[in-house]
Design an enzyme around this catalytic site. Structure first.
Site, PDB file in Angstrom:
ATOM      1  CE  LYS A  81     -25.069  12.545   1.318  1.00  0.00           C
ATOM      2  NZ  LYS A  81     -26.560  11.651   0.864  1.00  0.00           N
ATOM      3  CB  SER A 156     -25.298   9.239  -2.029  1.00  0.00           C
ATOM      4  OG  SER A 156     -26.299   9.909  -1.487  1.00  0.00           O
ATOM      5  CB  SER A 180     -28.672   8.461  -0.112  1.00  0.00           C
ATOM      6  OG  SER A 180     -28.485   8.117  -1.254  1.00  0.00           O
TER       7      SER A 180
HETATM    8  N1  GLN Z   1     -29.072   6.057  -5.250  1.00  0.00           N
HETATM    9  C1  GLN Z   1     -30.304   6.734  -5.745  1.00  0.00           C
HETATM   10  C2  GLN Z   1     -29.896   7.780  -6.481  1.00  0.00           C
HETATM   11  O1  GLN Z   1     -28.960   7.879  -7.129  1.00  0.00           O
HETATM   12  C3  GLN Z   1     -30.531   7.492  -4.461  1.00  0.00           C
HETATM   13  C4  GLN Z   1     -29.736   8.699  -3.783  1.00  0.00           C
HETATM   14  C5  GLN Z   1     -29.966   9.364  -2.730  1.00  0.00           C
HETATM   15  O2  GLN Z   1     -31.108   8.834  -1.936  1.00  0.00           O
HETATM   16  N2  GLN Z   1     -29.693  10.561  -2.642  1.00  0.00           N
HETATM   17  O3  GLN Z   1     -30.631   8.674  -6.964  1.00  0.00           O
END
Ligand code: GLN
Length: 489
Positions: A81, A156, A180
């Protein structure tokens, strides 16, 4: 050996082939690089494909094997990532503010992977700074879902999930702050594990919300996730939140669920009123399978976590993000605005040109929640509620070994469906966020498909440091689930 269909091999299989000298790591690198270049224009899983690094590392792996070393991840390509530093590669966080930033140091997780014989295939797309649930908030365009190119891959870590799902790489690294890893794993039909907070070092991960962030594996199956976790976990003196705990790296072998107590969180249970019928059916079938394999399954009420986790998270995560992201001011690294005439303007213009809409929204919310007049009412209160949520989980774990929910209230949605409604986007993570607040390990595993042939994810949650037990349970489920290995692309 015949190199056709190398991309269908698991990480365990690839490593065995390389260790037994049936194939060279360099040939694996060439094969996967070619495939990544062929398919990436269609999927946009990678922000960068690291050809030179992959070939250089693969050559070194072959030299180590030739000298008689046996490596747990020999010749295994890894998609990383793009919020983790790999020295000499661009680490952009899918943000314009870091578009040209080249890492000057190596993350602990990636260093451990390279030491174990793996190589870097490329850096994957994400929602900018890991804020989002669909990878649509990337400054470099969205990643596509390999099952249906009109659908989001989740987020994400959408690029990493897509890469494993489309078999561009057998393993990928993701980061999970509120879901995410698990939610994109669910949307892309693969395994995604968020380890116990502190089990895996975060040194080298670009911080979003430091008390929630955790790095973990994406894999085609549980055994590969187990292999990756055994390599990347362990104490790291460079991360002050790192735990001194040895993850047992044995192979997985649980055969049934006799004596296992499974709790189904009542308030998070999906039914025909709030979810698609196929999703409900598949989760119910999964519960039946747990029972058939000997588990005792009971509903359990968790009113605090289910009612307050989302509110609590959307105070704490933006508050920590606003503080973490203050380092991007155009002076030390990253984008610097050319419009600036004063120092204050340089900060302001660099940030307003460099950050995207969602990141700005979070910085504003977080700064507000931390400001002197509101700190007690928002941030302090959220931290107190967070404690209650953790305690609620610990109480439930006095009775249950594992908790079960769907990973997400929906399967992969269409591009644009939630872009104009940030609250709808935040709701995607209702099933995953409570787990981060309590620092628990949780896994998403495929349990079937809906009527559009989109994958459905089952989430299993375990007490702190029971990551191995969690993988054992998920692996036993995987071996017995009729959904089998999902096919796509
Ligand atoms: N969707 C969640 C957010 O936008 C989690 C994101 C994540 O786990 N990095 O904060």
């Amino acid at each position: 050996m015949n190199q056709k269909d190398l991309h269908l091999k698991s990480a365990c299989e690839i490593s065995n082939l390389v260790n037994s000298k049936q194939i060279l790591a360099v040939d694996i690198a060439k094969y996967f690089l070619k495939r990544a270049h062929e398919l990436n224009p269609k999927l946009n899983a990678f922000n960068s494909i690291t050809d030179d690094l992959a070939l250089k590392q693969a050559k070194e792996i072959d030299e180590r094997i030739a000298k008689g070393e046996n490596l747990p991840l020999a010749g295994v390509p890894i998609a990383v990532k793009d919020n983790m530093n790999v020295i000499g590669t661009k680490t952009t966080c899918s943000s314009k503010i870091l578009e040209n930033f080249v890492s000057t140091y190596e993350s602990t997780v990636t260093q451990k992977l390279w030491n174990a014989g793996a190589f870097c295939l490329g850096k994957t797309n994400l929602d900018e700074f890991a804020m989002g649930s669909s990878t649509e908030y990337s400054a470099f365009g969205p990643t596509k879902n390999p099952y249906n190119l009109e659908k989001v891959p989740g987020g994400s870590s959408g690029g990493s999930a897509c890469a494993v799902s489309a078999r561009l790489a057998p393993l990928a690294l993701g980061s999970d702050t509120g879901g995410s890893i698990r939610q994109p794993a669910s949307f892309c039909g693969i395994v995604g594990l968020k380890p116990t907070y502190g089990l895996v070092s975060r040194y080298g991960l670009v911080a979003f919300a430091s008390s929630l962030d955790q790095i973990g594996p994406f894999a085609m199956n549980c055994e590969d996730a187990n292999l990756m976790l055994s390599v990347i976990s362990g104490h790291d003196s460079k991360d002050s939140t790192s735990l001194n705990f040895k993850f047992n790296n044995n192979k997985l072998n649980k055969q049934d669920f006799k004596g296992l107590k499974v709790g189904v969180i009542k308030e998070l249970k999906l039914d025909e009123n709030n979810a698609k019928a196929d999703l409900v059916k598949n989760i119910n079938n999964s519960i039946t399978l747990f029972k058939e394999l000997g588990a005792e399954v009971k509903e359990i009420s968790m009113p605090i976590a289910s009612k307050h986790a989302l509110d609590c998270y959307y105070i704490i995560a933006p508050a920590e993000a606003s503080s973490n992201l203050s380092r991007y001011e155009g002076a030390r690294y990253g984008h610097r605005s050319l419009k600036s005439d004063t120092l204050a303007n340089m900060f302001a213009y660099s940030r307003s040109e460099g950050f995207g809409k969602e990141v700005k929204r979070r910085i504003i919310i977080g700064t507000y929640a931390l400001s002197a007049g509101y700190y007690d009412a928002y941030y302090k209160k959220a931290q107190q509620v967070r404690r209650l949520i953790s305690e609620e989980f610990m109480k439930v774990f006095e009775e249950f070994d594992v908790l079960l929910t769907a990973t997400s209230p929906t399967t992969a949605f269409s591009f644009g469906a939630k872009m104009n409604d940030p609250l709808a986007m935040y709701l995607c993570d209702i099933q995953t966020i409570p787990i981060n607040l309590a620092g628990l390990p949780a896994i998403s595993i495929n349990c079937g498909f809906d009527d559009e042939n989109l994958p459905i994810g089952l989430e299993l949650i375990a007490p702190p440091l029971k990551d191995k037990e969690l993988l054992e349970i998920a692996n036993c489920f995987e071996k017995n689930c009729v959904a089998g290995v999902p096919k796509c692309l």
